[in-house]
Design an enzyme around this catalytic site. Sequence first.
Site, mmCIF file in Angstrom:
data_model
loop_
_atom_site.group_PDB
_atom_site.id
_atom_site.type_symbol
_atom_site.label_atom_id
_atom_site.label_comp_id
_atom_site.label_asym_id
_atom_site.label_seq_id
_atom_site.Cartn_x
_atom_site.Cartn_y
_atom_site.Cartn_z
ATOM 1 N N GLY A 136 0.802 -1.236 0.000
ATOM 2 C CA GLY A 136 0.000 0.000 0.000
ATOM 3 C C GLY A 136 0.823 1.268 0.000
ATOM 4 O O GLY A 136 1.543 1.560 -0.948
ATOM 5 N N ILE A 138 3.397 2.144 1.803
ATOM 6 C CA ILE A 138 4.825 2.086 2.173
ATOM 7 C C ILE A 138 5.676 2.167 0.900
ATOM 8 O O ILE A 138 5.507 1.351 -0.002
ATOM 9 C CB ILE A 138 5.163 0.769 2.911
ATOM 10 N N GLY A 189 -15.586 -5.367 5.702
ATOM 11 C CA GLY A 189 -15.189 -5.077 4.316
ATOM 12 C C GLY A 189 -13.701 -5.193 4.079
ATOM 13 O O GLY A 189 -13.177 -4.644 3.103
ATOM 14 N N GLU A 192 -10.818 -9.317 0.337
ATOM 15 C CA GLU A 192 -10.959 -9.202 -1.109
ATOM 16 C C GLU A 192 -12.238 -9.935 -1.535
ATOM 17 O O GLU A 192 -12.732 -10.808 -0.797
ATOM 18 C CB GLU A 192 -9.765 -9.862 -1.811
ATOM 19 N N LYS A 207 3.014 -9.973 -3.900
ATOM 20 C CA LYS A 207 3.857 -8.828 -3.508
ATOM 21 C C LYS A 207 5.293 -9.284 -3.267
ATOM 22 O O LYS A 207 6.253 -8.628 -3.672
ATOM 23 C CB LYS A 207 3.268 -8.173 -2.253
ATOM 24 N N GLY A 304 -6.197 0.917 1.512
ATOM 25 C CA GLY A 304 -7.066 2.068 1.788
ATOM 26 C C GLY A 304 -6.853 3.182 0.782
ATOM 27 O O GLY A 304 -5.838 3.242 0.086
#
Length: 428
Positions: A136, A138, A189, A192, A207, A304
């Site tokens: 995300g 980082i 939520g 995935e 990743k 996010g």
Amino acid sequence: MGQPLRLGIAGLGTVGTGVVKIVRQKANLLAARAGRPVEITAVCARSRDKDRGVNLSQYAWEDDPSTLAARDDVDVFIELMGGSDGPAKAATEAAIAAGKDVVTANKALLAHHGHALALAAEKAGAVIRFEAAVAGGIPVIKALTEGLAGNDITRVMGVMNGTCNYILTRMQSAGLPYVEVFEEANTLGFLEADPTLDVGGIDAGHKLALLASIAFGTQVDFDAVELEGIEQITIDDIHHAAGMGFRIKLLGVCQMTGRGLEQRMSPCLVPDDSPLGQLEGGTNMCVLEGDAIEQIVLRGPGAGEGPTASAVMGDVMDIARGMRIPTFGVPAATLSRAKPAKAVTPAPYYLRLALDDKPGALAKVATALGEAGVSIDRMRQTRHDETTAPVLIVTHKTTRAALDEALAHIAGLDVMAQSPVVLRIEKV
Ligand code: HSE
């Protein structure tokens, strides 16, 4: 002020909307930093009518992402649709064929097709940037390709799926079983659309494969990632591990060894007082090790709107400033094909065995471990029911082959009431 950098965005979900907001709200800041305006010219999403809380009226609308990608007034194609194949792949290929730079958050696409796309992009004189695809917000790709460019990278580790870390830490703090916390995460939520991507370790494995490519100058090889998810982790194991000073994390580790490239994404025990052990909730952490730097730890939000849009914009700003680093840090044609390590680096292991509560059962287990050359560091028999006795064993450092040999032997001894739980203890 230079020529505007013109963006075409495909995918207007949480991240795409976040990118639109940043470009609109920070136009002056972005222009000042890049020395040129950064503008959106065209957008594309599945539904045109949905209210996304941002004004899109001044942007051209395309129904087809591949058409958007090739538009004359788009310099950078921003792919935020997701999916390893289908429209995301077709549109990325269309962008490259049209000579456009690409910024993507799509780890699945790059884990499966990253090498081919990088080769095509470099041939076309385009760049592909993907900071938002890993951990995300980082800036771990920047750290590896730029900040640590003077290092031989020795190992990369990370907790790179916030949902799994949320589930594991919530199980521990609330004393709840996996299924209950999984449902809670679903209601919130966090999961995935296909939850296996999260809890099966696949998302985090994608990743890790991308980081391994940059760290070791090798072609992305997701199929070689040893994958194990968190579905089998019980609250008992979390409590037992805690009682011995450990936390259980879905931990990714990649390192180049004499046996080849090791890439693992699996639940591991880490010391509870280590930075990884103390990582709570949906936060991500990447631990990068190099010969000169020794170790750095990056911690931050792994998903996010704001964090992921922040990472996308970091890439956009690099392009706006004229930075053109190859996709995986070196020209794609020079990336080697790594030999996958057939055996993992030796480590201590945590074993939980449910033994039949009868004389000699424990002695037989200890003998089988000893005969396979596996030395016991710590052992604990916890309270038991009428017929079975839970036994916890922490081994000294051993090979997985020796451990498997011992466990196969133990399985044939008729002393185990259930399959054993085996978790690696990672030195962090
Ligand atoms: N589902 C991921 C996570 C975010 O929970 O970290 C996107 O990769």
